[in-house]
Design an enzyme around this catalytic site. Structure first.
Site, PDB file in Angstrom:
ATOM      1  N   ARG A  52     -12.202   8.226  18.559  1.00  0.00           N
ATOM      2  CA  ARG A  52     -12.645   8.240  17.168  1.00  0.00           C
ATOM      3  C   ARG A  52     -14.129   8.601  17.117  1.00  0.00           C
ATOM      4  NH1 ARG A  52     -10.743   8.137  11.976  1.00  0.00           N
ATOM      5  NH2 ARG A  52     -11.735   6.616  10.624  1.00  0.00           N
TER       6      ARG A  52
ATOM      7  N   THR B   7      -5.030  15.427   8.249  1.00  0.00           N
ATOM      8  CA  THR B   7      -4.788  14.871   9.582  1.00  0.00           C
ATOM      9  C   THR B   7      -3.495  15.430  10.177  1.00  0.00           C
ATOM     10  OG1 THR B   7      -5.980  12.897   8.960  1.00  0.00           O
ATOM     11  CG2 THR B   7      -4.552  12.640  10.833  1.00  0.00           C
TER      12      THR B   7
ATOM     13  N   THR C  78      -7.729  14.023  13.737  1.00  0.00           N
ATOM     14  CA  THR C  78      -8.145  14.414  12.391  1.00  0.00           C
ATOM     15  C   THR C  78      -9.597  14.866  12.327  1.00  0.00           C
ATOM     16  OG1 THR C  78      -8.234  13.582  10.107  1.00  0.00           O
ATOM     17  CG2 THR C  78      -8.862  12.032  11.815  1.00  0.00           C
TER      18      THR C  78
ATOM     19  N   ASN D 113     -10.544  14.288   9.237  1.00  0.00           N
ATOM     20  CA  ASN D 113     -10.430  13.541   7.979  1.00  0.00           C
ATOM     21  C   ASN D 113      -9.856  14.439   6.889  1.00  0.00           C
ATOM     22  OD1 ASN D 113     -10.382  11.247   6.473  1.00  0.00           O
ATOM     23  ND2 ASN D 113     -12.514  11.380   5.815  1.00  0.00           N
TER      24      ASN D 113
ATOM     25  N   ASP E 272     -14.739   7.467   5.822  1.00  0.00           N
ATOM     26  CA  ASP E 272     -13.854   6.327   6.110  1.00  0.00           C
ATOM     27  C   ASP E 272     -14.637   5.018   6.178  1.00  0.00           C
ATOM     28  OD1 ASP E 272     -11.545   7.729   6.022  1.00  0.00           O
ATOM     29  OD2 ASP E 272     -11.123   7.685   8.167  1.00  0.00           O
TER      30      ASP E 272
ATOM     31  N   SER F 202      -6.932   4.367   9.653  1.00  0.00           N
ATOM     32  CA  SER F 202      -5.594   3.808   9.423  1.00  0.00           C
ATOM     33  C   SER F 202      -4.581   4.438  10.368  1.00  0.00           C
ATOM     34  CB  SER F 202      -5.145   4.088   7.988  1.00  0.00           C
ATOM     35  OG  SER F 202      -6.025   3.498   7.092  1.00  0.00           O
TER      36      SER F 202
ATOM     37  N   GLY G 298      -1.890  10.572   6.416  1.00  0.00           N
ATOM     38  CA  GLY G 298      -1.659   9.912   5.130  1.00  0.00           C
ATOM     39  C   GLY G 298      -2.758   8.942   4.744  1.00  0.00           C
TER      40      GLY G 298
END
Ligand code: GLU
Length: 544
Positions: free
Chosen positions: A81, A357, A375, A377, A399, A419, A440
């Site tokens: 991430r 994503t 992703t 984003n 995020d 998420s 999503g």
């Protein structure tokens, strides 16, 4: 009772299976395994290739999360991430009234330090078979970037929707517009020689080829041009994290999924734990009683998410409690099966509502499973295309919360709350059952939970479980959303009558919403592998 559709995106195979939101990427995965690579080699090749032929959802300028279950029974979670740059302080993202000034979304400040290159190469080096070189694994991505990929209707829509963004960030035009200065359309071929050059440099030099030297300089310079503060040090210091996945059970099946910095796995398990207290199997999927139960369960879980969830390096997250069955029992007892409740609002429930994503799943018959969600984003991330290297920078700073009281507020060096929920399910005996995940935004884990209960409780075949309209309530307040049915799934539609009944039960404004694309694999009883891709996008499973 699988439904026939014009061109089915599913496949059954004896040895190995790969499924991504682009057919050619699933082919890459299957080919790598046929050449002697393992599921991780395939996932790495697919990851790089997806950044080429679906460049608006993920890529070198983004990050991701990976859940691995090995045939020998080990579970790993690899966190690549993005992380907030050292100079990314909250004040840069606030206007005079203390509100988000838009810098989390677009321009040079919107990007976290990208983790994708470090993450994919870490996977290759640590969990790959060792049978294939970095060059061999990256070759398909380099080839597609050089020769080009054919624009689908889905891709053309994304490019035309980004017209205004490309006007503001002209570097984007070089890749997404043709020689006449018009956005590429369905059927056109997009080649990206700049990206091929970046990928070849990474293949030659490894992660340093991206995090140090000319690509790093180009990232810093292009972001600075649009107001960014990311430095060469931020890039050079990026580190992949290996974490314990969160684990739980659902009606005997073991669930392995994403820990923080994603909220996904934890709340997936919380939702499933709550649902275990109800006879879900007796309810028709998308009937008023079923939607009500799910919506009330989601609300309880999202209330906890807003209160507790953030990067564990900055916050104490009660993970054991949130995934505890007794705690879930207490939460379940708060549900009234007749009346919708408004739990206390802990935060902004409308964060991250989008379907960008990408998720892909790989498995082989020995039982190795890899689930990756990655992703930049939002579609096209921050709008910033790195000059000369052909990839988009993420807007993962969005995020974070810009509320100074939020546990997930912006802080230098912190990871924004995700998420994403790359998930592996095992049977009671520990053998693999399912590999899945989806895009999503904040609806991700509620989507994954629905696929799991449809398969396990309602006995619906996997492809149908994915295709049937989903519902969400991503926040602690009543904000029920539902999808309209795909062709062939009208008998699972959320009908006007159902909506009326739900309104009577106290659900506030009920709206329609769009769903991300699930890519999933199931280990069938006869020992074969069944893979499928969500018909909502361009994917198709490929196995052999
Ligand atoms: N950035 C989001 C997350 O990490 C994913 C976005 C999406 O799925 O569209 O949760």
């Amino acid at each position: 009772m699988l439904r026939a559709t014009a061109s089915r995106p599913d496949a059954t195979a004896k040895t190995a299976m790969a499924t991504a939101s682009k057919y050619e990427v699933s082919q890459v995965g299957a080919e790598i395994m046929q050449k002697g690579g393992n599921a991780v080699d395939a996932a790495v090749a697919m990851g790089f290739a997806l950044g080429v032929c679906e460049p608006f959802t993920s890529g070198l300028g983004g990050g991701g999360l990976c859940t691995i279950h090995t045939a020998s029974g080990e579970n790993f979670f690899i966190d690549f991430r993005e992380v907030a740059p050292a100079a990314a302080t909250l004040d840069l993202y606030l206007d005079a009234e203390g509100k988000n000034n838009g810098n989390t979304m677009t321009g040079g400040l919107a990007s976290g330090v990208p983790g994708e290159v470090a993450g994919l190469l870490y996977l290759l080096d640590n969990y790959g078979s060792g049978n294939l070189t970095r060059q061999e694994v990256m070759e398909p991505a380099i080839r597609i970037a050089t020769e080009g990929f054919t624009v689908s209707a889905y891709c053309a829509n994304a490019i035309s929707d980004a017209y205004e963004t490309a006007l503001k960030f002209p570097e984007m035009q070089k890749v997404y517009w043709n020689d006449m200065g018009l956005p590429y359309e369905t059927g056109n071929v997009i080649a990206n020689p700049d990206l091929a050059k970046a990928l070849q440099k990474i293949a030659d030099e490894g992660a340093d080829g991206f995090y140090k030297g000319e690509i790093a300089q180009a990232v810093v310079d292009t972001l600075a041009k649009y107001g960014g503060v990311m430095t060469l040090d931020d890039l050079a210091n990026y580190e992949v994290m290996v974490r314990e996945p969160v684990t739980g059970t659902y009606r005997g099946y073991q669930v392995i999924s994403s820990p923080p910095p994603s909220s996904g796995g934890t709340h997936l398990i919380e939702i499933l734990n709550i649902l275990e207290n109800f006879d879900v199997a007796s309810m028709k999927v998308n009937s008023p009683e079923y939607i009500h139960l799910l919506a009330e369960t989601f609300k309880l879980s999202y209330a906890d998410r807003a209160q507790y969830m953030a990067d564990t390096a900055f916050a104490d997250v009660p993970l054991d409690g949130l995934t505890n069955k007794e705690y879930a029992k207490e939460r379940a007892a708060l549900i009234d099966l007749e009346v919708a409740k408004e739990p206390v609002d802990f935060g902004d429930p409308t964060l991250y509502e989008h379907t960008d994503t990408t998720h892909f799943s790989v498995a082989d018959v020995e039982g190795n499973c890899v689930a990756i969600t990655k992703t930049i984003n939002y579609y096209f991330g921050s709008g910033v295309m790195v000059d000369g290297y052909g990839f988009m920078m993420n807007n993962q700073m969005d995020d974070f919360s810009t509320d100074p009281n939020s546990v997930n507020k912006i802080e230098p060096g912190k990871k924004p709350l995700s998420s994403m929920s790359p998930t592996v399910l095992l049977k009671e005996d520990g053998s693999p059952f399912m590999v899945l995940g989806t895009p999503g935004g904040a609806r991700i884990f509620a989507s994954v939970a629905q696929i799991i209960t449809r398969v396990i409780d309602s006995g619906i075949p996997l492809h149908d479980a994915i295709s049937i309209p989903k519902i969400w309530n991503n926040g602690p307040m009543n904000n029920l959303q539902y999808e309209t049915p795909l062709q062939g799934y009208e008998d699972y539609a959320v009908t006007e009558e159902t909506v009326k009944k739900l309104e009577e039960m106290g659900h506030g404004e009920i709206k329609t919403a769009a769903s991300g694309a699930v890519q999933a694999i199931q280990f069938l009883e006869d020992g074969s592998l069944y893979g499928t891709a969500d018909p909502r996008q361009d994917g198709k499973a490929v196995g052999y």
